[in-house]
Design an enzyme around this catalytic site. Structure first.
Site, PDB file in Angstrom:
ATOM      1  N   TYR A 163      27.155 108.933  20.525  1.00  0.00           N
ATOM      2  CA  TYR A 163      27.635 107.928  21.482  1.00  0.00           C
ATOM      3  C   TYR A 163      28.639 106.989  20.816  1.00  0.00           C
ATOM      4  O   TYR A 163      29.708 106.704  21.363  1.00  0.00           O
ATOM      5  CB  TYR A 163      26.442 107.146  22.030  1.00  0.00           C
ATOM      6  CG  TYR A 163      26.818 106.138  23.085  1.00  0.00           C
ATOM      7  CD1 TYR A 163      27.167 106.547  24.367  1.00  0.00           C
ATOM      8  CD2 TYR A 163      26.833 104.781  22.802  1.00  0.00           C
ATOM      9  CE1 TYR A 163      27.515 105.626  25.335  1.00  0.00           C
ATOM     10  CE2 TYR A 163      27.178 103.858  23.757  1.00  0.00           C
ATOM     11  CZ  TYR A 163      27.523 104.285  25.030  1.00  0.00           C
ATOM     12  OH  TYR A 163      27.871 103.376  25.987  1.00  0.00           O
TER      13      TYR A 163
HETATM   14  N1  LIG Z   1      25.179 100.013  31.257  1.00  0.00           N
HETATM   15  C1  LIG Z   1      25.565  99.430  30.126  1.00  0.00           C
HETATM   16  O1  LIG Z   1      24.979  98.429  29.661  1.00  0.00           O
HETATM   17  C2  LIG Z   1      26.745  99.968  29.385  1.00  0.00           C
HETATM   18  C3  LIG Z   1      27.220  99.222  28.316  1.00  0.00           C
HETATM   19  C4  LIG Z   1      28.336  99.688  27.640  1.00  0.00           C
HETATM   20  C5  LIG Z   1      28.929 100.872  28.025  1.00  0.00           C
HETATM   21  N2  LIG Z   1      28.432 101.589  29.045  1.00  0.00           N
HETATM   22  C6  LIG Z   1      29.115 102.842  29.363  1.00  0.00           C
HETATM   23  O2  LIG Z   1      29.669 102.741  30.649  1.00  0.00           O
HETATM   24  C7  LIG Z   1      29.626 104.025  31.280  1.00  0.00           C
HETATM   25  C8  LIG Z   1      28.848 103.915  32.596  1.00  0.00           C
HETATM   26  O3  LIG Z   1      27.558 103.431  32.289  1.00  0.00           O
HETATM   27  P1  LIG Z   1      26.492 103.103  33.421  1.00  0.00           P
HETATM   28  O4  LIG Z   1      25.532 102.159  32.852  1.00  0.00           O
HETATM   29  O5  LIG Z   1      27.181 102.755  34.675  1.00  0.00           O
HETATM   30  O6  LIG Z   1      25.784 104.525  33.538  1.00  0.00           O
HETATM   31  P2  LIG Z   1      25.098 105.212  34.822  1.00  0.00           P
HETATM   32  O7  LIG Z   1      24.309 106.347  34.284  1.00  0.00           O
HETATM   33  O8  LIG Z   1      24.424 104.205  35.686  1.00  0.00           O
HETATM   34  O9  LIG Z   1      26.349 105.775  35.626  1.00  0.00           O
HETATM   35  C9  LIG Z   1      27.132 106.791  35.108  1.00  0.00           C
HETATM   36  C10 LIG Z   1      27.582 107.659  36.263  1.00  0.00           C
HETATM   37  O10 LIG Z   1      28.416 108.690  35.709  1.00  0.00           O
HETATM   38  C11 LIG Z   1      28.066 109.899  36.365  1.00  0.00           C
HETATM   39  N3  LIG Z   1      28.391 111.046  35.538  1.00  0.00           N
HETATM   40  C12 LIG Z   1      27.781 111.492  34.426  1.00  0.00           C
HETATM   41  N4  LIG Z   1      28.356 112.609  33.981  1.00  0.00           N
HETATM   42  C13 LIG Z   1      29.381 112.880  34.833  1.00  0.00           C
HETATM   43  C14 LIG Z   1      30.344 113.909  34.923  1.00  0.00           C
HETATM   44  N5  LIG Z   1      30.379 114.930  34.020  1.00  0.00           N
HETATM   45  N6  LIG Z   1      31.247 113.876  35.918  1.00  0.00           N
HETATM   46  C15 LIG Z   1      31.215 112.880  36.853  1.00  0.00           C
HETATM   47  N7  LIG Z   1      30.322 111.881  36.827  1.00  0.00           N
HETATM   48  C16 LIG Z   1      29.407 111.892  35.830  1.00  0.00           C
HETATM   49  C17 LIG Z   1      26.558 109.811  36.593  1.00  0.00           C
HETATM   50  O11 LIG Z   1      26.146 110.719  37.627  1.00  0.00           O
HETATM   51  C18 LIG Z   1      26.414 108.349  36.991  1.00  0.00           C
HETATM   52  O12 LIG Z   1      26.507 108.158  38.378  1.00  0.00           O
HETATM   53  C19 LIG Z   1      28.969 104.979  30.304  1.00  0.00           C
HETATM   54  O13 LIG Z   1      29.958 105.650  29.545  1.00  0.00           O
HETATM   55  C20 LIG Z   1      28.186 104.042  29.431  1.00  0.00           C
HETATM   56  O14 LIG Z   1      27.959 104.604  28.177  1.00  0.00           O
HETATM   57  C21 LIG Z   1      27.360 101.160  29.733  1.00  0.00           C
END
Ligand SMILES: NC(=O)c1ccc[n+]([C@@H]2O[C@H](COP(=O)([O-])OP(=O)(O)OC[C@H]3O[C@@H](n4cnc5c(N)ncnc54)[C@H](O)[C@@H]3O)[C@@H](O)[C@H]2O)c1
Length: 178
Positions: A163
């Protein structure tokens, strides 16, 4: 959610719109009057978000596609412009998290995270940018993580080797290439 403007000409694509950050971004854009194409893997999440936004009067369409499928993402951009007009904004929030230290991380899991979090961002950016270049303007936002900034420290020490590495590529690549 309440649509607060019907005057907005913006047209957006949001990947990962079925959940989390992507969903929140899509809702905020829709509330501003932006027409939004919601892109996510096939499943209930996408339909639930779209249904909720449509009930509130938002202009949305859905594309059930994986961001690593370049043909499907190119088609998504084409379909979005056919439905709403020139693409002006893209937010690439599709992503996965996988926590495992480098020494015990199987190659398959490392590759999968790279496919979605790095290749998926590239595939999405390329398709979106090509459309924006055709009509001369547009903005793309890639969602990554603070892990990309501290990755050099965390990579071997943390429990999130793949990651941190993938996020570092999006953060650093975001400044220079993507
Ligand atoms: N939530 C946090 O605190 C946080 C913090 C920093 C970074 N992030 C990053 O932000 C991004 C989104 O995080 P989140 O918390 O919203 O996650 P989440 O799991 O709630 O949402 C991610 C979405 O991406 C979709 N997805 C996954 N693989 C996919 C693919 N191959 N094609 C299309 N869609 C796909 C999933 O179905 C989901 O709806 C991620 O990369 C995560 O690592 C999140």
């Amino acid at each position: 959610m309440q649509v607060i403007s019907s005057e907005c000409d913006d047209v957006a694509i949001v990947t990962g719109a079925g959940s989390g950050i992507g969903r929140a971004v899509a809702e905020a854009l829709a509330a501003s009057g932006t027409a939004v194409a919601l892109v996510d893997l096939p499943g209930d999440g996408l339909d639930a978000v779209a249904g909720h936004l449509r009930r509130d009067g938002a202009r949305v369409t859905t594309v059930a596609a994986g961001v690593t499928d370049e043909g499907a993402i190119e088609d998504a951009v084409t379909a979005t412009e056919a439905a709403f007009g020139p693409l002006t904004l893209a937010v690439n929030a599709a992503g996965i998290a996988d926590a495992a230290p480098a020494e015990s991380l199987e190659l398959e899991r490392f590759t999968r995270l790279f496919d979605v979090n790095v290749t998926g961002v590239f595939v999405s950016c390329r398709a979106e940018a090509l459309a924006m270049l055709r009509h001369g303007s547009g903005s793309i936002v890639n969602v990554a993580s603070i892990s990309g900034i501290v990755a050099p420290i965390l990579f071997l020490l943390s429990s999130s080797a793949s990651y941190c590495t993938a996020t570092d590529i999006v953060v650093d690549g975001g400044y220079t290439a993507l």
